[in-house]
Design a protein around this motif. Structure first.
Motif, PDB file in Angstrom:
ATOM      1  N   VAL A  59       0.767  -1.203  -0.079  1.00  0.00           N
ATOM      2  CA  VAL A  59       0.058  -0.084  -0.173  1.00  0.00           C
ATOM      3  C   VAL A  59       0.575   1.373   0.009  1.00  0.00           C
ATOM      4  N   LEU A  60       2.235   1.047  -0.177  1.00  0.00           N
ATOM      5  CA  LEU A  60       3.198   2.074  -0.267  1.00  0.00           C
ATOM      6  C   LEU A  60       3.176   3.016   0.791  1.00  0.00           C
ATOM      7  N   ALA A  61       2.860   2.287   2.270  1.00  0.00           N
ATOM      8  CA  ALA A  61       2.732   3.173   3.521  1.00  0.00           C
ATOM      9  C   ALA A  61       4.345   3.361   3.842  1.00  0.00           C
ATOM     10  N   TRP A  62       5.081   4.186   3.273  1.00  0.00           N
ATOM     11  CA  TRP A  62       6.588   4.437   3.516  1.00  0.00           C
ATOM     12  C   TRP A  62       6.763   4.654   4.961  1.00  0.00           C
ATOM     13  N   PRO A  63       6.133   5.474   5.587  1.00  0.00           N
ATOM     14  CA  PRO A  63       6.495   5.688   7.288  1.00  0.00           C
ATOM     15  C   PRO A  63       6.326   4.485   7.865  1.00  0.00           C
ATOM     16  N   GLN A  64       5.557   3.324   7.605  1.00  0.00           N
ATOM     17  CA  GLN A  64       5.341   2.218   8.203  1.00  0.00           C
ATOM     18  C   GLN A  64       6.628   1.359   7.954  1.00  0.00           C
ATOM     19  N   VAL A  65       6.890   1.365   6.447  1.00  0.00           N
ATOM     20  CA  VAL A  65       8.297   0.764   6.089  1.00  0.00           C
ATOM     21  C   VAL A  65       9.701   1.014   6.793  1.00  0.00           C
ATOM     22  N   MET A  66       9.505   2.568   7.044  1.00  0.00           N
ATOM     23  CA  MET A  66      10.694   3.018   7.708  1.00  0.00           C
ATOM     24  C   MET A  66      10.828   2.321   9.159  1.00  0.00           C
ATOM     25  N   LEU A  67       9.667   2.336   9.799  1.00  0.00           N
ATOM     26  CA  LEU A  67       9.590   2.104  11.179  1.00  0.00           C
ATOM     27  C   LEU A  67      10.116   0.372  11.132  1.00  0.00           C
ATOM     28  N   ILE A  68       9.360  -0.318  10.175  1.00  0.00           N
ATOM     29  CA  ILE A  68       9.745  -1.854  10.328  1.00  0.00           C
ATOM     30  C   ILE A  68      11.286  -1.889  10.245  1.00  0.00           C
ATOM     31  N   ILE A  69      11.797  -1.164   9.085  1.00  0.00           N
ATOM     32  CA  ILE A  69      13.348  -1.464   9.118  1.00  0.00           C
ATOM     33  C   ILE A  69      14.161  -1.090  10.279  1.00  0.00           C
ATOM     34  N   LEU A  70      13.672   0.008  10.794  1.00  0.00           N
ATOM     35  CA  LEU A  70      14.371   0.492  12.114  1.00  0.00           C
ATOM     36  C   LEU A  70      14.160  -0.675  12.947  1.00  0.00           C
ATOM     37  N   VAL A  71      13.200  -1.396  13.305  1.00  0.00           N
ATOM     38  CA  VAL A  71      12.824  -2.444  14.356  1.00  0.00           C
ATOM     39  C   VAL A  71      13.629  -3.589  14.023  1.00  0.00           C
ATOM     40  N   ILE A  72      13.789  -4.005  12.591  1.00  0.00           N
ATOM     41  CA  ILE A  72      14.617  -5.017  12.177  1.00  0.00           C
ATOM     42  C   ILE A  72      15.956  -4.809  12.408  1.00  0.00           C
ATOM     43  N   LEU A  73      16.451  -3.548  12.225  1.00  0.00           N
ATOM     44  CA  LEU A  73      17.845  -3.295  12.547  1.00  0.00           C
ATOM     45  C   LEU A  73      18.173  -3.524  14.013  1.00  0.00           C
ATOM     46  N   ALA A  74      17.189  -3.038  14.765  1.00  0.00           N
ATOM     47  CA  ALA A  74      17.331  -3.105  16.094  1.00  0.00           C
ATOM     48  C   ALA A  74      17.487  -4.449  16.713  1.00  0.00           C
ATOM     49  N   THR A  75      16.420  -5.412  16.201  1.00  0.00           N
ATOM     50  CA  THR A  75      16.654  -6.651  16.564  1.00  0.00           C
ATOM     51  C   THR A  75      17.938  -7.289  16.144  1.00  0.00           C
ATOM     52  N   VAL A  76      18.341  -6.839  14.782  1.00  0.00           N
ATOM     53  CA  VAL A  76      19.659  -7.684  14.513  1.00  0.00           C
ATOM     54  C   VAL A  76      20.726  -7.197  15.339  1.00  0.00           C
ATOM     55  N   VAL A  77      20.759  -5.983  16.021  1.00  0.00           N
ATOM     56  CA  VAL A  77      22.135  -5.601  16.769  1.00  0.00           C
ATOM     57  C   VAL A  77      21.808  -6.282  17.944  1.00  0.00           C
ATOM     58  N   VAL A  78      20.619  -6.304  18.519  1.00  0.00           N
ATOM     59  CA  VAL A  78      20.500  -7.096  19.587  1.00  0.00           C
ATOM     60  C   VAL A  78      20.892  -8.346  19.694  1.00  0.00           C
ATOM     61  N   SER A  79      20.593  -9.234  18.526  1.00  0.00           N
ATOM     62  CA  SER A  79      20.780 -10.652  18.478  1.00  0.00           C
ATOM     63  C   SER A  79      22.367 -10.730  18.489  1.00  0.00           C
ATOM     64  N   GLU A  80      22.833  -9.819  17.629  1.00  0.00           N
ATOM     65  CA  GLU A  80      24.415 -10.043  17.278  1.00  0.00           C
ATOM     66  C   GLU A  80      25.002  -9.914  18.838  1.00  0.00           C
ATOM     67  N   TRP A  81      24.491  -9.014  19.597  1.00  0.00           N
ATOM     68  CA  TRP A  81      25.094  -8.796  20.915  1.00  0.00           C
ATOM     69  C   TRP A  81      25.017  -9.889  21.872  1.00  0.00           C
ATOM     70  N   VAL A  82      23.867 -10.407  21.631  1.00  0.00           N
ATOM     71  CA  VAL A  82      23.312 -11.680  22.553  1.00  0.00           C
ATOM     72  C   VAL A  82      24.409 -12.898  22.297  1.00  0.00           C
ATOM     73  N   SER A  83      24.718 -13.238  20.976  1.00  0.00           N
ATOM     74  CA  SER A  83      25.359 -13.948  20.332  1.00  0.00           C
ATOM     75  C   SER A  83      26.676 -14.031  20.699  1.00  0.00           C
ATOM     76  N   ALA A  84      27.357 -12.904  20.609  1.00  0.00           N
ATOM     77  CA  ALA A  84      28.585 -12.297  21.192  1.00  0.00           C
ATOM     78  C   ALA A  84      28.956 -12.939  22.543  1.00  0.00           C
ATOM     79  N   LYS A  85      27.996 -12.474  23.345  1.00  0.00           N
ATOM     80  CA  LYS A  85      27.892 -12.935  24.704  1.00  0.00           C
ATOM     81  C   LYS A  85      27.865 -14.119  25.139  1.00  0.00           C
ATOM     82  N   VAL A  86      26.801 -14.951  24.422  1.00  0.00           N
ATOM     83  CA  VAL A  86      26.855 -16.260  24.771  1.00  0.00           C
ATOM     84  C   VAL A  86      28.101 -17.032  24.182  1.00  0.00           C
ATOM     85  N   ARG A  87      28.585 -16.938  23.125  1.00  0.00           N
ATOM     86  CA  ARG A  87      29.868 -17.516  22.626  1.00  0.00           C
ATOM     87  C   ARG A  87      30.898 -17.394  23.398  1.00  0.00           C
TER      88      ARG A  87
END
Lengths: 266, 275, 266
Positions: C234-262
């Protein structure tokens, strides 16, 4: 005669505290129950799918290369050319960025800029980048080319920068002592040390780019992925099986060839 | 107790590691097996518990022909033969106790070894042996946290945990310093005396061998060239074993040693292969 | 002065070969570039800077209120990654033992079979697996979990079987000499040696899987990618932007968790 114990239990290796072990175990079980519970399985849909799955396995065993050969060959050619051009351009761009992101040879502000480019390229998945490039540049291989180039930069520049940071400082020292300029320093002290690995990384990235080129076609960025997507949407499992077999074969050949080349260049 | 009859081992490459080796080992005797590196010492020891498959000849352990056994029977024979290795060969990431208890693997069913629930008697014996070799303070440590001498003590305890009727000892001191070497040799010989255990110690250090063994067997190019009391090991006998300056034979010997090792490994791989 | 020495960096022959190599490379690049861009609409490309400015203008600011609709998809995404990794491990471990040359039960049948499974799984990206599974099983979490699992099998299987092949044979020999059965040799000789790499590989793959599961929704396999697809449609770009930010945050957190665990494990 002393009596020796007759019981022995293995001491815990990872988590020493008993309470933490219990809490972690309960946490894991609760999570698993919740996570599995959140998967609602539509059994009738799966029962329908079983027949289709069997047809897919059949298609995989008896692939049909001929019916859609024109589409397949176009997609394949697009994928391969896209892979090659994006790898070359990506490397050309990532070399200066990689040098700039090495703390021991770059000034601080250049270092900061180059590192943020690398971080951006690595954090964004290819698919999301491809969606944007398709939105900007229209459907087709050019968007795919840009996506793969962008991804290549993050990959090569990061590893190259780490390599440069790991070089033998005494060699750089010796060249500096001759009164060499910064460019001469890079050429004589840094380049010979990192060149073999850069070549290895480039071949490896070529490999990855081909695999990725098969994926980004799904969102319209050209290549064999688009062809595969169409075949699956039409439930043409024999053509899809053929495409997958071609991808597997090319990946295997590329992997074997690049491994061979890397050994040759060592 | 142990009788070896015309044992011969020819490797696939055609190299003869053992040629017609025969001797008897009575109960309680400690034999030092000496010879230049690659004379076939390692091969001989490994042929007795068939980590290396002999080409011909017989190994009789209390009248049981080890060379003719099938897989299951061979396992039961192996558990009666303790072995101590040159590089300790402990499972480094397991605790000291688990390493010692692994000596009971031939006796317990899989589920017991898998859950680490060994019979109480086995555990008591393991504690006693660790006390005997002076490691009671290190029971729960991981094997890779120990020093070389301590690791070899664990190796000894593991072999004794098998309640063996025979000990095979492959260069027990090769990776240790001279002082620790002596301590380890003394410990091994003391234990053999206490339990009346026969042992074959494959050792390159002639002085240590003379000091600790009841009997010396000298191997040269796969043949027994000396068999007698340590006191009889004269200059002349040593020349027969080691050669005056027979360096070429020694060099060839080194290659053979490597072969023995690779074959032993290939063999254990093949065993696993049938998993 | 005829025998004055002339120093050359390379012999004339290698010099010539290098030139030929570079010319061929450039020629190949030009050909690939022309083939790839044959169907490119250059009008779109020239207009891209404007389009980009326009797009960013419309995407900012992100629509923060949309966040409340993202929590459940985010939870699903994490579940896809975790359950998929677990399933992948379950499938990969036996394959790895079949593929390692020192533990394989049969060199002629099972080893090639296991190696083929590993290569096939590695060659096919999880998004393609998802495409396939959605087409067979219908859209939903299950397809996503299976897609992640099937892709993980190759990764974990390959690294694990390499670890098994690198085990120290003397330790195994010693266990064999105690009269241990084959299962016991495996349990005491091999497993303790490969366990640390096994944990490391699994956590590493989980981290990668978090990234990949975020986009599986694009082809209907559940998770936050489904929201992305819906917003894009539906070309809702502000939502797309938010989703990408959320994905980025998740990726950063998971990278941190996996580094800690390893770090904690090794």
């Amino acid at each position: 005669m002393t009596a020796y114990p007759t019981r022995w239990t293995r001491p815990p290796q990872l988590v020493k505290s008993r309470w933490w072990r219990i809490i972690l175990a309960i946490g894991a079980i609760v999570y698993l129950v919740l996570a599995v519970g959140s998967v609602d399985v539509n059994w009738t849909r799966i029962a329908d799918g079983w027949e289709r799955g069997m047809r897919f396995v059949g298609g995989f065993l008896q692939p049909d290369f001929t019916t859609r050969w024109k589409d397949i060959s176009t997609g394949l050619l697009e994928s391969l050319t896209m892979t090659f051009t994006s790898t070359v351009v990506g490397i050309l761009i990532s070399v200066p960025i990689g040098v700039g992101a090495a703390r021991n040879v770059a000034p601080r502000w250049i270092y900061a800029i180059c590192r943020s480019i690398i971080a951006a390229s690595r954090a964004l998945q290819e698919i999301i980048v491809a969606i944007f490039f398709v939105a900007l540049f229209g459907f087709g291989a050019f968007a795919g080319f840009l996506t793969l180039t962008f991804a290549t930069i993050g990959f090569i520049a990061k590893l190259l920068a780490e390599d440069i940071e790991d070089i033998d400082e005494s060699q750089a020292e010796a060249i500096r002592a001759t009164g060499a300029s910064w460019l001469q320093l890079i050429h004589y002290a840094v380049q010979p040390q990192v060149m073999p690995r850069l070549i290895g990384l480039s071949l490896y990235r070529f490999d990855i780019n081909f695999r990725e080129s098969a994926v980004i076609g799904i969102v319209g960025a050209g290549g064999i992925g688009g062809t595969l997507n169409t075949a699956l949407n039409r439930y043409e499992y024999d053509s899809a099986g053929a495409i997958l077999l071609i991808i597997i074969a090319i990946v295997m050949v590329a992997e074997y060839a690049s491994g061979h080349l890397r050994r040759l260049l060592k | 107790m142990l009788r070896i009859q015309s044992l011969t081992k020819t490797y696939k490459t055609g190299d003869k590691a053992l040629v017609d080796v025969s001797f008897d080992l009575p109960k309680g005797q400690v034999v030092g097996l000496i010879g230049p590196s690659g004379a076939g010492k390692s091969t001989l020891i490994r042929c007795i518990n068939r980590l290396v498959e002999p080409t011909s000849g017989k190994v009789l352990l209390n009248d049981l022909d080890v060379t003719s056994l099938g897989t299951g029977e061979l396992r039961r024979a192996r558990r009666r033969i303790g072995m101590i290795f040159q590089e300790y060969a402990l499972v480094e990431r397991l605790t000291v106790m688990e390493n010692v208890l692994s000596g009971r693997l031939g006796y317990v069913p899989f589920w017991r070894s898998f859950t680490r629930r060994f019979p109480p008697a086995d555990i008591a014996r393991a504690f006693r042996l660790l006390d005997r070799v002076g490691l009671s303070a290190h029971v729960d440590k991981r094997a890779d946290a120990l020093s070389g001498g301590q690791r070899q003590r664990v190796g000894i305890a593991r072999a004794l945990e098998q309640e063996p009727e025979l000990l095979l000892i492959d260069e027990p001191t090769a990776s240790l310093d001279p002082k620790t070497s002596r301590q380890i040799m003394r410990l091994i010989v003391e234990i053999c005396r206490e339990d009346g255990l026969p042992a074959i110690i494959n050792i390159h250090d002639v002085v240590l061998a003379q000091q600790f063994a009841d009997r010396i067997i000298g191997l040269q190019a796969g043949r027994v060239v000396f068999d007698g009391a340590p006191a009889d090991l004269t200059e002349e006998a040593l020349t027969r074993i080691y050669g005056a300056e027979d360096w070429t034979a020694m060099r060839k010997g080194a290659a053979e040693d490597a072969e023995a090792e690779t074959e032993a490994r290939a063999h254990s791989e093949k065993l696993l292969g049938a998993l | 002065m005829s025998d004055a020495q002339i120093w050359r960096h390379r012999t004339p022959k290698t010099q010539l070969a290098l030139w030929v190599f570079w010319i061929l490379l450039v020629a190949l690049f030009v050909w690939c570039w022309n083939t790839m861009t044959a169907r490119t609409m250059w009008l779109f490309v020239y207009d891209a800077p404007n389009a980009a400015a326009d797009l960013i203008g419309r995407a900012l600011p992100p629509r923060w209120s949309y966040m409340e609709k993202l929590w459940v998809p985010l939870w699903d995404t994490i579940n896809i990654a975790t359950l998929g990794t677990l399933l992948g491990i379950v499938l990969a471990v036996p394959l790895a033992f079949m593929a390692a040359h020192n533990t394989t039960p049969s060199r002629l049948v099972l080893r090639p079979f296991a190696l083929f499974c590993i290569v096939a799984s590695r060659s096919i990206n999880s998004l393609i697996w998802a495409l396939l599974l959605v087409s067979i099983l219908g859209p939903g979490l299950l397809a996503g979990i299976l897609a992640i699992a099937f892709r993980s099998v190759g990764f974990i299987g390959k690294l694990l079987y390499e670890a098994i092949e690198e085990t120290d044979q003397t330790q195994i020999e010693a266990i064999t000499a105690t009269g241990a059965s084959r299962a016991q040799i495996l349990n005491y000789g091999i497993v303790p040696q490969v366990l640390p790499s096994f944990y490391g590989i699994s956590v590493f793959r989980w981290d990668i899987n978090i990234r990949e599961s975020a986009i599986l929704g694009l082809v209907g396999a559940g998770g936050i990618g489904a929201q992305l697809q819906a917003s894009l449609n539906v070309l809702a770009w502000p939502q797309v932007m938010l989703i990408i930010l959320v994905i980025l945050a998740t990726v950063v957190v998971s990278e941190w968790v996996s580094a800690k665990v390893r770090h904690a494990i090794i």
